[in-house]
Design a protein around this motif. Structure first.
Motif, PDB file in Angstrom:
ATOM      1  N   MET A 251       0.840  -1.206   0.000  1.00 53.58           N
ATOM      2  CA  MET A 251       0.000   0.000   0.000  1.00 53.58           C
ATOM      3  C   MET A 251       0.873   1.253   0.000  1.00 53.58           C
ATOM      4  SD  MET A 251      -3.324  -0.550   2.455  1.00 53.58           S
ATOM      5  CE  MET A 251      -2.492  -1.284   3.844  1.00 53.58           C
ATOM      6  N   GLU A 252       1.935   1.235   0.823  1.00 53.98           N
ATOM      7  CA  GLU A 252       2.838   2.381   0.909  1.00 53.98           C
ATOM      8  C   GLU A 252       3.507   2.633  -0.448  1.00 53.98           C
ATOM      9  OE1 GLU A 252       6.430   3.942   3.822  1.00 53.98           O
ATOM     10  OE2 GLU A 252       6.116   1.785   3.621  1.00 53.98           O
ATOM     11  N   LYS A 253       3.925   1.551  -1.098  1.00 50.90           N
ATOM     12  CA  LYS A 253       4.570   1.671  -2.411  1.00 50.90           C
ATOM     13  C   LYS A 253       3.580   2.216  -3.458  1.00 50.90           C
ATOM     14  CE  LYS A 253       6.108  -1.411  -5.877  1.00 50.90           C
ATOM     15  NZ  LYS A 253       6.228  -2.817  -6.182  1.00 50.90           N
TER      16      LYS A 253
ATOM     17  N   CYS B 221       1.044   7.163  -6.902  1.00 53.78           N
ATOM     18  CA  CYS B 221      -0.121   7.964  -7.297  1.00 53.78           C
ATOM     19  C   CYS B 221       0.351   9.340  -7.780  1.00 53.78           C
ATOM     20  CB  CYS B 221      -1.082   8.147  -6.123  1.00 53.78           C
ATOM     21  SG  CYS B 221      -1.893   6.629  -5.591  1.00 53.78           S
ATOM     22  N   GLN B 222      -0.327   9.860  -8.775  1.00 51.23           N
ATOM     23  CA  GLN B 222       0.024  11.164  -9.331  1.00 51.23           C
ATOM     24  C   GLN B 222      -0.689  12.276  -8.556  1.00 51.23           C
ATOM     25  OE1 GLN B 222       2.342  11.342 -11.882  1.00 51.23           O
ATOM     26  NE2 GLN B 222       2.452   9.153 -11.428  1.00 51.23           N
ATOM     27  N   ALA B 223      -0.020  13.367  -8.378  1.00 51.79           N
ATOM     28  CA  ALA B 223      -0.609  14.610  -7.853  1.00 51.79           C
ATOM     29  C   ALA B 223      -1.375  14.441  -6.545  1.00 51.79           C
ATOM     30  CB  ALA B 223      -1.513  15.243  -8.914  1.00 51.79           C
ATOM     31  N   LEU B 224      -0.739  13.805  -5.557  1.00 55.41           N
ATOM     32  CA  LEU B 224      -1.372  13.734  -4.240  1.00 55.41           C
ATOM     33  C   LEU B 224      -1.312  15.121  -3.607  1.00 55.41           C
ATOM     34  CD1 LEU B 224       0.032  10.402  -2.755  1.00 55.41           C
ATOM     35  CD2 LEU B 224      -2.325  10.870  -3.428  1.00 55.41           C
ATOM     36  N   PRO B 225      -2.433  15.600  -3.093  1.00 56.51           N
ATOM     37  CA  PRO B 225      -2.420  16.941  -2.506  1.00 56.51           C
ATOM     38  C   PRO B 225      -1.695  16.959  -1.164  1.00 56.51           C
ATOM     39  CG  PRO B 225      -4.521  15.891  -2.075  1.00 56.51           C
ATOM     40  CD  PRO B 225      -3.742  14.944  -2.960  1.00 56.51           C
ATOM     41  N   VAL B 226      -1.213  18.136  -0.800  1.00 55.24           N
ATOM     42  CA  VAL B 226      -0.725  18.344   0.561  1.00 55.24           C
ATOM     43  C   VAL B 226      -1.983  18.555   1.395  1.00 55.24           C
ATOM     44  CG1 VAL B 226       0.542  19.938   2.054  1.00 55.24           C
ATOM     45  CG2 VAL B 226       1.470  19.321  -0.183  1.00 55.24           C
TER      46      VAL B 226
ATOM     47  N   LEU C 190      -6.097   5.026   0.414  1.00 54.47           N
ATOM     48  CA  LEU C 190      -6.536   5.456   1.747  1.00 54.47           C
ATOM     49  C   LEU C 190      -7.706   4.605   2.247  1.00 54.47           C
ATOM     50  CD1 LEU C 190      -6.240   9.327   1.490  1.00 54.47           C
ATOM     51  CD2 LEU C 190      -5.196   7.917   3.277  1.00 54.47           C
ATOM     52  N   SER C 191      -8.622   4.282   1.350  1.00 48.11           N
ATOM     53  CA  SER C 191      -9.761   3.431   1.738  1.00 48.11           C
ATOM     54  C   SER C 191      -9.287   2.063   2.190  1.00 48.11           C
ATOM     55  CB  SER C 191     -10.740   3.263   0.569  1.00 48.11           C
ATOM     56  OG  SER C 191     -11.351   4.484   0.270  1.00 48.11           O
ATOM     57  N   GLN C 192      -8.312   1.521   1.471  1.00 50.80           N
ATOM     58  CA  GLN C 192      -7.774   0.214   1.845  1.00 50.80           C
ATOM     59  C   GLN C 192      -7.072   0.291   3.199  1.00 50.80           C
ATOM     60  OE1 GLN C 192      -4.950  -1.499  -0.912  1.00 50.80           O
ATOM     61  NE2 GLN C 192      -5.057  -3.499   0.061  1.00 50.80           N
ATOM     62  N   LEU C 193      -6.254   1.323   3.407  1.00 49.30           N
ATOM     63  CA  LEU C 193      -5.579   1.482   4.686  1.00 49.30           C
ATOM     64  C   LEU C 193      -6.603   1.632   5.816  1.00 49.30           C
ATOM     65  CD1 LEU C 193      -2.439   3.403   5.599  1.00 49.30           C
ATOM     66  CD2 LEU C 193      -4.481   3.823   6.914  1.00 49.30           C
ATOM     67  N   TYR C 194      -7.637   2.415   5.575  1.00 52.16           N
ATOM     68  CA  TYR C 194      -8.696   2.589   6.572  1.00 52.16           C
ATOM     69  C   TYR C 194      -9.298   1.230   6.946  1.00 52.16           C
ATOM     70  CZ  TYR C 194     -13.192   3.552   8.652  1.00 52.16           C
ATOM     71  OH  TYR C 194     -14.266   3.548   9.499  1.00 52.16           O
TER      72      TYR C 194
ATOM     73  N   PHE D 179       0.754   6.200   5.480  1.00 57.78           N
ATOM     74  CA  PHE D 179       1.097   4.837   5.081  1.00 57.78           C
ATOM     75  C   PHE D 179       2.391   4.372   5.747  1.00 57.78           C
ATOM     76  CE2 PHE D 179      -1.932   6.261   2.052  1.00 57.78           C
ATOM     77  CZ  PHE D 179      -2.668   5.134   1.733  1.00 57.78           C
ATOM     78  N   LEU D 180       3.364   5.262   5.852  1.00 54.32           N
ATOM     79  CA  LEU D 180       4.616   4.941   6.532  1.00 54.32           C
ATOM     80  C   LEU D 180       4.339   4.575   7.990  1.00 54.32           C
ATOM     81  CD1 LEU D 180       7.740   4.895   6.829  1.00 54.32           C
ATOM     82  CD2 LEU D 180       7.591   7.349   7.327  1.00 54.32           C
ATOM     83  N   THR D 181       3.517   5.370   8.653  1.00 54.13           N
ATOM     84  CA  THR D 181       3.190   5.124  10.060  1.00 54.13           C
ATOM     85  C   THR D 181       2.454   3.796  10.227  1.00 54.13           C
ATOM     86  OG1 THR D 181       3.076   7.501  10.471  1.00 54.13           O
ATOM     87  CG2 THR D 181       2.013   6.075  12.095  1.00 54.13           C
ATOM     88  N   TYR D 182       1.508   3.520   9.337  1.00 56.12           N
ATOM     89  CA  TYR D 182       0.762   2.262   9.403  1.00 56.12           C
ATOM     90  C   TYR D 182       1.718   1.077   9.234  1.00 56.12           C
ATOM     91  CZ  TYR D 182      -2.368  -1.564   8.260  1.00 56.12           C
ATOM     92  OH  TYR D 182      -3.007  -2.774   8.245  1.00 56.12           O
ATOM     93  N   ARG D 183       2.605   1.145   8.225  1.00 56.00           N
ATOM     94  CA  ARG D 183       3.550   0.049   7.999  1.00 56.00           C
ATOM     95  C   ARG D 183       4.431  -0.156   9.225  1.00 56.00           C
ATOM     96  NH1 ARG D 183       8.641   0.038   7.125  1.00 56.00           N
ATOM     97  NH2 ARG D 183       8.789   2.108   6.190  1.00 56.00           N
ATOM     98  N   GLN D 184       4.934   0.937   9.796  1.00 53.85           N
ATOM     99  CA  GLN D 184       5.797   0.831  10.981  1.00 53.85           C
ATOM    100  C   GLN D 184       5.045   0.213  12.164  1.00 53.85           C
ATOM    101  OE1 GLN D 184       7.004   4.945  11.283  1.00 53.85           O
ATOM    102  NE2 GLN D 184       9.007   4.526  10.362  1.00 53.85           N
ATOM    103  N   LEU D 185       3.770   0.564  12.306  1.00 54.77           N
ATOM    104  CA  LEU D 185       2.968   0.009  13.397  1.00 54.77           C
ATOM    105  C   LEU D 185       2.760  -1.495  13.211  1.00 54.77           C
ATOM    106  CD1 LEU D 185       1.223   0.420  15.946  1.00 54.77           C
ATOM    107  CD2 LEU D 185      -0.707   0.875  14.428  1.00 54.77           C
ATOM    108  N   VAL D 186       2.416  -1.915  11.993  1.00 54.94           N
ATOM    109  CA  VAL D 186       2.180  -3.338  11.723  1.00 54.94           C
ATOM    110  C   VAL D 186       3.483  -4.123  11.861  1.00 54.94           C
ATOM    111  CG1 VAL D 186       1.444  -5.032   9.971  1.00 54.94           C
ATOM    112  CG2 VAL D 186       0.177  -2.894  10.247  1.00 54.94           C
ATOM    113  N   GLN D 187       4.563  -3.580  11.310  1.00 51.24           N
ATOM    114  CA  GLN D 187       5.858  -4.241  11.352  1.00 51.24           C
ATOM    115  C   GLN D 187       6.450  -4.275  12.756  1.00 51.24           C
ATOM    116  OE1 GLN D 187       8.098  -2.185   8.310  1.00 51.24           O
ATOM    117  NE2 GLN D 187       9.257  -4.011   7.861  1.00 51.24           N
ATOM    118  N   GLY D 188       6.111  -3.302  13.571  1.00 47.48           N
ATOM    119  CA  GLY D 188       6.694  -3.182  14.900  1.00 47.48           C
ATOM    120  C   GLY D 188       5.778  -3.694  15.994  1.00 47.48           C
TER     121      GLY D 188
END
Length: 176
Positions: free
Chosen positions: A42-44, A49-54, A110-114, A152-161
């Motif tokens: 998911m993070e990758k 994705c193109q043009a992700l907004p801030v 984002l929907s998948q991560l949710y 996504f980085l935070t989610y991956r770190q939480l699952v991995q850690g």
């Protein structure tokens, strides 16, 4: 209890393709490895994705780094509550970010991560070693981020850690 059964049922409906039961999730190490790979994927994909907004309204994310030494000294209930707080912030961050993303690729990720974070959240509410239900009284350390990829980085770190180590600790108790 009835609420616990309802939460468990809704979790199983969310992960029905895995046929995952809480016992299997904890006892079969391949399942948590699958979730780690999915989090990395998911993070990758969101990075492509193109043009992700801030984010105009920053996402409040948990600080999920931890010391293994300190982690091992905590009770399973304390670990569970800490992860629930982290997941609560992640679910909220994904929800808030979804409201700000119109681009299809980012919204899909984002929907998948949710869905994944919320499934873990519901599952962990069914495990409890103390009387009473989980209350969102978190004193979790957090940070604000305006980049969607940080969620996504935070989610991956939480699952991995924390989540992987928590399931490892539960396996010692539940999988004899």
């Amino acid at each position: 209890s009835s609420p616990g059964l309802l939460l468990l049922t809704s979790f199983l409906l969310h992960v029905k393709e895995d046929r995952a039961s809480p016992q299997r999730l904890v006892c079969d190490n391949r399942l948590i490895q699958k979730y780690i790979l999915e989090a990395k994927d998911m993070e990758k994909r969101v990075g492509q994705c193109q043009a992700l907004p801030v984010l105009s309204c920053p996402a409040v994310l948990p600080l999920v780094e931890f010391s293994l030494q300190q982690w091992k000294s905590k009770s399973n209930e304390t670990k569970r509550r800490e992860i629930l707080c982290d997941l609560s912030l992640l679910v909220g961050a994904a929800t808030g970010a979804l409201g700000q993303v119109s681009e299809e690729c980012g919204a899909r990720q984002l929907s998948q991560l949710y869905r994944h974070a919320n499934s873990f959240f519901l599952l962990l509410q069914t495990f409890s070693w103390e009387a009473g239900h989980w209350e969102p009284s978190c004193s979790s350390h957090s940070m604000e981020q305006t980049h969607i990829t940080s969620i996504f980085l935070t989610y991956r770190q939480l699952v991995q850690g924390k989540l992987r180590f928590f399931f490892h600790d539960l396996a010692k108790v539940l999988c004899k």
